[in-house]
Motif scaffolding. Structure first.
Motif, short mmCIF file in Angstrom:
data_model
loop_
_atom_site.label_atom_id
_atom_site.label_comp_id
_atom_site.label_asym_id
_atom_site.label_seq_id
_atom_site.Cartn_x
_atom_site.Cartn_y
_atom_site.Cartn_z
N GLY A 319 0.80 -1.21 0.00
CA GLY A 319 0.00 0.00 0.00
C GLY A 319 0.84 1.27 0.00
N SER A 320 0.21 2.38 -0.41
CA SER A 320 0.91 3.67 -0.47
C SER A 320 1.53 4.06 0.86
N SER A 321 0.80 3.83 1.96
CA SER A 321 1.25 4.30 3.26
C SER A 321 2.47 3.55 3.77
N HIS A 322 2.78 2.40 3.16
CA HIS A 322 3.98 1.68 3.56
C HIS A 322 5.24 2.45 3.15
N TYR A 323 5.16 3.20 2.06
CA TYR A 323 6.32 3.89 1.51
C TYR A 323 6.32 5.39 1.75
N TRP A 324 5.13 6.02 1.67
CA TRP A 324 5.07 7.48 1.60
C TRP A 324 4.16 8.05 2.69
N GLU A 325 4.54 9.23 3.19
CA GLU A 325 3.64 9.95 4.10
C GLU A 325 2.37 10.35 3.37
N VAL A 326 2.53 10.76 2.11
CA VAL A 326 1.40 11.06 1.24
C VAL A 326 1.79 10.65 -0.17
N ASP A 327 0.88 10.02 -0.89
CA ASP A 327 1.15 9.57 -2.24
C ASP A 327 0.64 10.60 -3.24
N ILE A 328 0.94 10.38 -4.52
CA ILE A 328 0.63 11.37 -5.56
C ILE A 328 -0.68 11.07 -6.27
N ILE A 329 -1.50 10.17 -5.71
CA ILE A 329 -2.76 9.78 -6.36
C ILE A 329 -3.92 9.85 -5.37
N ASN A 330 -5.12 9.97 -5.93
CA ASN A 330 -6.37 9.82 -5.18
C ASN A 330 -7.25 8.79 -5.88
N PRO A 331 -7.80 7.80 -5.15
CA PRO A 331 -7.43 7.47 -3.77
C PRO A 331 -6.07 6.77 -3.73
N GLU A 332 -5.44 6.78 -2.57
CA GLU A 332 -4.18 6.06 -2.41
C GLU A 332 -4.44 4.55 -2.43
N ILE A 333 -3.38 3.78 -2.67
CA ILE A 333 -3.49 2.32 -2.70
C ILE A 333 -3.57 1.80 -1.27
N VAL A 334 -4.59 0.99 -0.99
CA VAL A 334 -4.82 0.47 0.36
C VAL A 334 -4.84 -1.05 0.33
N VAL A 335 -4.17 -1.66 1.29
CA VAL A 335 -4.16 -3.11 1.44
C VAL A 335 -5.15 -3.49 2.54
N ASN A 336 -6.06 -4.40 2.22
CA ASN A 336 -7.01 -4.92 3.20
C ASN A 336 -6.80 -6.41 3.36
N ASN A 337 -6.29 -6.81 4.54
CA ASN A 337 -6.06 -8.22 4.84
C ASN A 337 -5.27 -8.93 3.74
N GLY A 338 -4.24 -8.24 3.25
CA GLY A 338 -3.34 -8.86 2.27
C GLY A 338 -3.80 -8.78 0.84
N PHE A 339 -4.87 -8.03 0.56
CA PHE A 339 -5.37 -7.90 -0.81
C PHE A 339 -5.55 -6.43 -1.17
N ILE A 340 -5.37 -6.12 -2.46
CA ILE A 340 -5.68 -4.81 -3.01
C ILE A 340 -6.78 -4.99 -4.04
N ASP A 341 -7.83 -4.18 -3.94
CA ASP A 341 -8.89 -4.19 -4.96
C ASP A 341 -8.38 -3.53 -6.23
N VAL A 342 -8.62 -4.16 -7.37
CA VAL A 342 -8.25 -3.57 -8.65
C VAL A 342 -9.19 -2.40 -8.93
N PRO A 343 -8.68 -1.19 -9.16
CA PRO A 343 -9.54 -0.02 -9.38
C PRO A 343 -10.53 -0.26 -10.53
N LYS A 344 -11.73 0.28 -10.37
CA LYS A 344 -12.79 0.06 -11.35
C LYS A 344 -12.96 1.22 -12.33
N GLY A 345 -12.24 2.32 -12.13
CA GLY A 345 -12.35 3.44 -13.06
C GLY A 345 -11.60 3.17 -14.34
N ASN A 346 -11.89 3.95 -15.36
CA ASN A 346 -11.20 3.79 -16.64
C ASN A 346 -9.72 4.08 -16.50
N GLY A 347 -8.92 3.43 -17.34
CA GLY A 347 -7.48 3.60 -17.27
C GLY A 347 -6.93 2.98 -16.00
N ILE A 348 -5.94 3.65 -15.40
CA ILE A 348 -5.35 3.10 -14.17
C ILE A 348 -6.30 3.19 -12.99
#
Length: 368
Positions: A319-348
């Motif tokens: 997740g973003s918070s593992h590396y950075w005090e604040v990341d350069i994206i909204n929303p930041e990447i979050v890990v929930n119980n060892g998983f990251i949800d693949v974003p559903k918006g267009n593009g990245i």
């Protein structure tokens, strides 16, 4: 689509904690953000991965600037492109420099996915809606500190732990980890710090039920890795040795590897990464997605890649918070119980946070 303009932002961010491997110590991360514009003003984003010094490959921040500015942009600007796969061919006159190529190529993939109203994962053929993630732990100043970190990450739910090793920091460290955490999924990453003279030492790692040993021998080798793999029960995973589909094919045919770490930047972009994925799936070789201490744009591209079906092993996309005090994206990447949800918006699927980007930007070059 026609590439009409490219903004190249030079960024500098500070990691929360220094990251230490056999080849060096890093806390300040410099990189470039590539923003490409089509003829209608649509944009796509990519991120460069090379470090300030040539520790990992021969590429650096400064070579990235040189290759993009003086060679890749002139090849691409005002070029009509039907599909991002064409970028690999457009860039083919320029030898290697894969990280520079990937920084622009991934931005074009993001642009293409947005133009076609798809997530980036869908555009490259991904099917997973969430990805399992592990954590990569650099070399620590003491075993107690390492054990505390591992305990912390297990509590956070990470599915796999990767520990950096080097000569003099290897068997005793892995042995202690296994004593304290007998059931955790564990792998060791050597970053090319051993030779065939170390076979007897490396064979000792077979006692600790590791998932794999990553890149134990030279960064450009596949021949000696084949000799080593014959002596080990533990699977060898290749990282630095695999720069292309051809490298992957040869390594698998030689028996040099049983697992491959795919990094978008190392292989020159998403098109080549997908080809390696598809070939490994055909050959029954599992893959996982390695990290390059990316900020949010690069991390989002890694998540999209990992949505492909043969990414069956947890990757390094923490997740973003593992590396950075604040990341350069909204929303930041979050890990929930060892998983990251693949974003559903267009593009990245995430938006650049322009206020944060301006805060960490050193300068910007505009090509049009």
């Amino acid at each position: 689509m026609i590439i009409k303009k490219i903004n190249m932002r030079h960024m500098k961010m500070t990691l929360k904690n220094p990251f230490v491997t056999s080849f060096g110590r890093l806390q300040e991360k410099e990189f470039f953000l590539l923003e490409v514009f089509d003829e209608n003003g649509n944009t796509g984003w990519g991120e460069s991965a090379a470090f300030q010094a040539p520790w990992y490959t021969e590429e650096t921040v400064q070579t990235t600037l040189h290759i993009i500015r003086d060679f890749l942009v002139p090849l691409l600007l005002n070029k009509e492109i039907s599909h991002p796969d064409e970028v690999t061919e457009i860039f083919s006159p320029i030898k290697k420099n894969n990280m520079a190529k990937a920084a622009i190529e991934t931005a074009i993939w993001d642009l293409y996915a947005k133009r076609t109203n798809q997530t980036l994962g869908q555009a490259i053929g991904g099917s997973n809606d969430k990805i399992a993630v592990g954590i990569s732990i650099g070399i620590q100043t003491s075993t107690d500190k390492l054990l505390d970190l591992v305990h912390h990450y297990i509590e956070e739910g990470y599915k796999r732990l990767k520990v950096k090793i080097k000569p003099g920091y290897d068997i005793e460290v892995i042995q202690k980890l296994r004593e304290v955490f007998p059931n955790v999924l564990l792998m060791a990453d050597a970053n090319s710090s051993y030779t065939l003279d170390d076979i007897d030492l490396l064979k000792q790692l077979d006692d600790y039920q590791l998932m794999m040993i990553e890149q134990p021998l030279a960064s450009d080798d596949i021949v000696d890795h084949a000799k080593l793999q014959k002596k080990l029960n533990t699977p060898i995973c290749l990282d630095e040795s695999i720069l292309s589909l051809e490298d992957a094919r040869k390594a698998i045919e030689l028996g040099s590897t049983k697992v491959i770490n795919i990094k978008i930047a190392r292989v020159g972009g998403l098109t080549e990464a997908k080809k390696i994925h598809d070939y490994c799936m055909e050959k029954g070789v599992p893959v996982w997605c390695g990290g390059m201490l990316e900020a949010g744009i690069g991390r989002a591209h890694n998540i999209a890649l990992t949505s492909l079906p043969n990414f069956t092993l947890p990757g390094d996309t923490a997740g973003s918070s593992h590396y950075w005090e604040v990341d350069i994206i909204n929303p930041e990447i979050v890990v929930n119980n060892g998983f990251i949800d693949v974003p559903k918006g267009n593009g990245i699927g995430v938006e650049p946070n322009m206020k944060v980007i301006e805060r960490f930007m050193l300068d910007m070059v505009v090509f049009e």
